[in-house]
Motif scaffolding. Structure first.
Motif, PDB file in Angstrom:
ATOM      1  N   ARG A   1      12.858   8.612 -14.914  1.00  0.00           N
ATOM      2  CA  ARG A   1      13.832   9.373 -14.110  1.00  0.00           C
ATOM      3  C   ARG A   1      15.268   9.091 -14.563  1.00  0.00           C
ATOM      4  N   THR A   2      15.490   7.915 -15.115  1.00  0.00           N
ATOM      5  CA  THR A   2      16.837   7.566 -15.576  1.00  0.00           C
ATOM      6  C   THR A   2      17.179   8.251 -16.889  1.00  0.00           C
ATOM      7  N   VAL A   3      16.262   8.202 -17.850  1.00  0.00           N
ATOM      8  CA  VAL A   3      16.578   8.729 -19.185  1.00  0.00           C
ATOM      9  C   VAL A   3      16.320  10.226 -19.306  1.00  0.00           C
ATOM     10  N   GLY A   4      15.422  10.768 -18.469  1.00  0.00           N
ATOM     11  CA  GLY A   4      15.095  12.183 -18.572  1.00  0.00           C
ATOM     12  C   GLY A   4      14.141  12.478 -19.718  1.00  0.00           C
ATOM     13  N   PRO A   5      13.790  13.746 -19.896  1.00  0.00           N
ATOM     14  CA  PRO A   5      12.768  14.104 -20.893  1.00  0.00           C
ATOM     15  C   PRO A   5      13.203  13.939 -22.340  1.00  0.00           C
ATOM     16  N   ALA A   6      14.474  14.195 -22.662  1.00  0.00           N
ATOM     17  CA  ALA A   6      14.883  14.349 -24.059  1.00  0.00           C
ATOM     18  C   ALA A   6      14.612  13.124 -24.939  1.00  0.00           C
TER      19      ALA A   6
ATOM     20  N   PHE B   1       0.154  22.109 -19.711  1.00  0.00           N
ATOM     21  CA  PHE B   1       0.014  21.301 -18.502  1.00  0.00           C
ATOM     22  C   PHE B   1       0.757  19.972 -18.660  1.00  0.00           C
ATOM     23  N   ALA B   2       0.577  19.325 -19.807  1.00  0.00           N
ATOM     24  CA  ALA B   2       1.139  18.000 -20.017  1.00  0.00           C
ATOM     25  C   ALA B   2       2.661  18.030 -20.047  1.00  0.00           C
ATOM     26  N   HIS B   3       3.224  19.019 -20.730  1.00  0.00           N
ATOM     27  CA  HIS B   3       4.681  19.070 -20.817  1.00  0.00           C
ATOM     28  C   HIS B   3       5.328  19.343 -19.461  1.00  0.00           C
ATOM     29  N   ARG B   4       4.749  20.259 -18.694  1.00  0.00           N
ATOM     30  CA  ARG B   4       5.322  20.519 -17.377  1.00  0.00           C
ATOM     31  C   ARG B   4       5.184  19.287 -16.483  1.00  0.00           C
ATOM     32  N   GLY B   5       4.014  18.645 -16.532  1.00  0.00           N
ATOM     33  CA  GLY B   5       3.820  17.456 -15.720  1.00  0.00           C
ATOM     34  C   GLY B   5       4.779  16.341 -16.087  1.00  0.00           C
ATOM     35  N   PHE B   6       5.025  16.170 -17.389  1.00  0.00           N
ATOM     36  CA  PHE B   6       5.933  15.125 -17.822  1.00  0.00           C
ATOM     37  C   PHE B   6       7.359  15.390 -17.354  1.00  0.00           C
ATOM     38  N   VAL B   7       7.835  16.617 -17.534  1.00  0.00           N
ATOM     39  CA  VAL B   7       9.201  16.942 -17.114  1.00  0.00           C
ATOM     40  C   VAL B   7       9.369  16.695 -15.614  1.00  0.00           C
ATOM     41  N   GLU B   8       8.381  17.094 -14.833  1.00  0.00           N
ATOM     42  CA  GLU B   8       8.470  16.889 -13.388  1.00  0.00           C
ATOM     43  C   GLU B   8       8.407  15.409 -13.031  1.00  0.00           C
ATOM     44  N   LEU B   9       7.690  14.629 -13.841  1.00  0.00           N
ATOM     45  CA  LEU B   9       7.621  13.191 -13.596  1.00  0.00           C
ATOM     46  C   LEU B   9       8.990  12.533 -13.786  1.00  0.00           C
ATOM     47  N   THR B  10       9.831  13.120 -14.615  1.00  0.00           N
ATOM     48  CA  THR B  10      11.177  12.576 -14.815  1.00  0.00           C
ATOM     49  C   THR B  10      12.146  13.026 -13.722  1.00  0.00           C
ATOM     50  N   GLY B  11      11.671  13.810 -12.770  1.00  0.00           N
ATOM     51  CA  GLY B  11      12.512  14.276 -11.681  1.00  0.00           C
ATOM     52  C   GLY B  11      13.265  15.553 -11.974  1.00  0.00           C
TER      53      GLY B  11
ATOM     54  N   MET C   1      -7.573  11.149 -17.503  1.00  0.00           N
ATOM     55  CA  MET C   1      -8.764  11.998 -17.383  1.00  0.00           C
ATOM     56  C   MET C   1      -8.647  13.177 -18.333  1.00  0.00           C
ATOM     57  N   TYR C   2      -9.509  13.208 -19.365  1.00  0.00           N
ATOM     58  CA  TYR C   2      -9.575  14.368 -20.270  1.00  0.00           C
ATOM     59  C   TYR C   2      -8.206  14.978 -20.524  1.00  0.00           C
ATOM     60  N   SER C   3      -7.226  14.141 -20.805  1.00  0.00           N
ATOM     61  CA  SER C   3      -5.841  14.591 -20.908  1.00  0.00           C
ATOM     62  C   SER C   3      -5.226  14.156 -22.222  1.00  0.00           C
ATOM     63  N   SER C   4      -4.210  14.903 -22.670  1.00  0.00           N
ATOM     64  CA  SER C   4      -3.457  14.501 -23.849  1.00  0.00           C
ATOM     65  C   SER C   4      -2.274  13.641 -23.473  1.00  0.00           C
ATOM     66  N   VAL C   5      -2.177  13.214 -22.259  1.00  0.00           N
ATOM     67  CA  VAL C   5      -0.961  12.569 -21.786  1.00  0.00           C
ATOM     68  C   VAL C   5      -1.087  11.054 -21.859  1.00  0.00           C
ATOM     69  N   THR C   6      -0.127  10.420 -22.498  1.00  0.00           N
ATOM     70  CA  THR C   6      -0.023   8.969 -22.468  1.00  0.00           C
ATOM     71  C   THR C   6       1.436   8.626 -22.239  1.00  0.00           C
ATOM     72  N   ILE C   7       1.702   7.845 -21.241  1.00  0.00           N
ATOM     73  CA  ILE C   7       3.080   7.491 -20.898  1.00  0.00           C
ATOM     74  C   ILE C   7       3.205   5.978 -20.823  1.00  0.00           C
ATOM     75  N   ASP C   8       4.271   5.456 -21.417  1.00  0.00           N
ATOM     76  CA  ASP C   8       4.674   4.082 -21.162  1.00  0.00           C
ATOM     77  C   ASP C   8       6.193   4.042 -21.235  1.00  0.00           C
ATOM     78  N   SER C   9       6.765   2.865 -21.088  1.00  0.00           N
ATOM     79  CA  SER C   9       8.221   2.787 -21.063  1.00  0.00           C
ATOM     80  C   SER C   9       8.834   3.125 -22.409  1.00  0.00           C
ATOM     81  N   GLY C  10       7.994   3.229 -23.453  1.00  0.00           N
ATOM     82  CA  GLY C  10       8.521   3.545 -24.761  1.00  0.00           C
ATOM     83  C   GLY C  10       8.398   5.002 -25.126  1.00  0.00           C
ATOM     84  N   GLY C  11       7.631   5.796 -24.390  1.00  0.00           N
ATOM     85  CA  GLY C  11       7.549   7.184 -24.799  1.00  0.00           C
ATOM     86  C   GLY C  11       6.428   7.945 -24.153  1.00  0.00           C
ATOM     87  N   PHE C  12       6.330   9.174 -24.598  1.00  0.00           N
ATOM     88  CA  PHE C  12       5.364  10.116 -24.058  1.00  0.00           C
ATOM     89  C   PHE C  12       4.724  10.835 -25.224  1.00  0.00           C
TER      90      PHE C  12
END
Length: 230
Positions: A143-148, A197-207, A1-12
């Motif tokens: 959650r396994t690989v983390g944000p980096a 918003f996107a960066h904080r949401g992504f980091v939290e999504l990784t646990g 929704m009106y977001s810059s966020v795209t996530i898949d198993s290959g990246g963010f």
């Protein structure tokens, strides 16, 4: 929704007056409150931004709007777009290109028309939408690989979502700095907001927990996003 966020198993990918005072000041980091209070660009200036975004950047915008606000809200958003953009598909093809100003105007319309002008209320909706779109396997992977490792691929991911500008990441333990350059998009106030918003949401999504978040605007066509986690 009106977001810059795209996530898949290959990246963010991080599909955010004029606001020029913010951009032209001496470079310094701005927190979320500063970015939220930054003056908007005019509608015409936003819609005239050079560059395009992929349909994946605005994927499921209508579906997510209906879920949060009801059927009538979709038509309210359409009515706020310029006439040439009102035939935007409810589900834009992921590989299609759209003017980047549409993504930003949709975001602004949601804030103004559906959230009472309170930009901070957008963040939990974006996080919810992204989490709903992430498969169980992808969630486990993140959650396994983390944000980096994911943020470190920004240089490769950015061109698949935007056809202007460059992004590269500098990583240190527990921290990433993303350097965005050579596109007027990177000086846009709403783009800046979406990135935080996107960066904080992504980091939290990784646990992980966000320990620091800031954005430095470097002139009219460049910015640096800094995020640290623990």
């Amino acid at each position: 929704m009106y977001s810059s966020v795209t996530i898949d198993s290959g990246g963010f990918a991080l599909a955010v007056g004029s606001g020029d005072e913010f951009a032209c000041s001496e470079p310094r980091e701005h927190g979320l409150a500063d970015v939220i209070s930054r003056p908007r660009w005019s509608h015409a200036r936003t819609l005239a931004l050079p560059g395009r975004c992929r349909g994946s950047v605005i994927a499921r915008w209508a579906e997510n709007t209906r879920r949060h606000f009801g059927d009538a809200a979709v038509e309210r958003l359409r009515a706020g777009l310029p006439a040439w953009a009102r035939d935007l598909p409810d589900e834009p093809p992921e590989d299609a290109w759209f003017p980047v100003g549409i993504q930003l105007r949709l975001t602004e319309l949601v804030i103004d028309e559906l959230l009472g002008g309170e930009a901070s209320r957008l963040e939990p909706l974006l996080c919810e939408d992204v989490a709903r779109g992430v498969s169980r396997a992808t969630g486990l992977f993140l959650r396994t690989v983390g944000p980096a490792p994911v943020l470190g691929r920004a240089k490769q991911i950015h061109p698949s979502l935007y056809d202007v500008g460059t992004v590269h990441a500098q990583l240190t333990p527990g921290r990433a700095s993303l350097h965005c350059a050579d596109a007027a998009l990177f000086g846009h106030p709403t783009w800046s907001l979406l990135q935080l918003f996107a960066h904080r949401g992504f980091v939290e999504l990784t646990g992980r927990r966000v320990a620091h978040l800031g954005l430095t605007t470097l002139g009219h066509d460049a910015a640096r996003i800094d995020v640290a986690w623990s």
